[in-house]
Enzyme design. Sequence first.
Site, PDB file in Angstrom:
ATOM      1  N   GLU A   1       5.854 -29.738 -75.854  1.00 52.16           N
ATOM      2  CA  GLU A   1       6.835 -29.492 -74.784  1.00 52.16           C
ATOM      3  C   GLU A   1       6.675 -30.539 -73.688  1.00 52.16           C
ATOM      4  O   GLU A   1       6.017 -30.310 -72.674  1.00 52.16           O
ATOM      5  CB  GLU A   1       6.622 -28.079 -74.210  1.00 52.16           C
ATOM      6  CG  GLU A   1       7.747 -27.627 -73.295  1.00 52.16           C
ATOM      7  CD  GLU A   1       7.321 -26.552 -72.322  1.00 52.16           C
ATOM      8  OE1 GLU A   1       6.166 -26.568 -71.861  1.00 52.16           O
ATOM      9  OE2 GLU A   1       8.137 -25.674 -72.019  1.00 52.16           O
TER      10      GLU A   1
ATOM     11  N   GLU B   1       3.204 -17.515 -67.971  1.00 52.14           N
ATOM     12  CA  GLU B   1       2.841 -18.936 -67.878  1.00 52.14           C
ATOM     13  C   GLU B   1       2.623 -19.409 -66.442  1.00 52.14           C
ATOM     14  O   GLU B   1       3.536 -19.317 -65.621  1.00 52.14           O
ATOM     15  CB  GLU B   1       3.988 -19.764 -68.507  1.00 52.14           C
ATOM     16  CG  GLU B   1       3.748 -21.253 -68.482  1.00 52.14           C
ATOM     17  CD  GLU B   1       4.898 -22.061 -69.073  1.00 52.14           C
ATOM     18  OE1 GLU B   1       6.050 -21.566 -69.092  1.00 52.14           O
ATOM     19  OE2 GLU B   1       4.647 -23.201 -69.505  1.00 52.14           O
TER      20      GLU B   1
END
Length: 275
Positions: A253, A158
């Site tokens: 998120e 990520e």
Amino acid sequence: MADLAGSRHALPYVLNLSLVFTELPLLDRAEAARAAGFTAVEYWWPFETPVPDAAEVDAFVASVERAGVAVTGLNFFPGDMAGGDRGLVTWTGREDEFARSVASAIELGERLGCRRFNALYGNRIDGADPAGQDKLGLSNLALASDAAARIDAEIVLEPLSGAEKYPLKTAADVWEVLDELGQDNVKLLADLYHLAVNGDDLDTVTTVHTGRIGHVQIADAPGRHQPGTGTLDIEGYLEKLQTAGYRGQVGVEYKPDGPSADSLSWLPFERRGLA
Ligand SMILES: O=C(O)C(=O)CO
């Protein structure tokens, strides 16, 4: 065809319980997610240590089973997140700890049926050679990839914002690592918030190489709050991803602006349980 409740795409949502419902104790969050309509959740590493004791793990698993939700994503132990750490993958000198953290996460994932693990790459270390850190990253990712493959799972990598010393800022930074690594079960985690803040081109990210995207996460920018609080065309990007062939999940998120349950009003109840 599922009821899309006005949405322009059919991608399923999973709720990230390391940012949403954090006003509740960890072990109460899965039930809160279920009550809010979600059937799948994800967590950052939910413990303080890379290898938690059996009682801690049992209590965590019981909280998820009690709620009746699936856990579809877990981060590996990242070090001290509150202190600024962002993963052990390239942290020279902590190779054994990384290996142990991978083994304990995979064991937990096997127990929960979780098949996706987020391996935060790690910050640049003052005085360390960046090329040496990247070389270690390749061997640590190979180790994680092999461990994940044994349970038919995948690893995601990520790009992050807000961490100056974290070198993966854009999707292209991740493609470079993945090209060198050459392991099919290691993919990009495209967090649209982090990528936008870092100035990446979301039109390209959401339409090119989507077969190499293992997971997508969303929050609005600026602010990292719920969709609608900023200026990102999240719905438009999710539609583009689906059109370009992405068939994975979307991790919700964000840092709720207000109580978590209220912050979810942008997502119709009937869209929350499709995962
Ligand atoms: O550190 C963050 O912001 C993350 O998204 C970790 O997964």
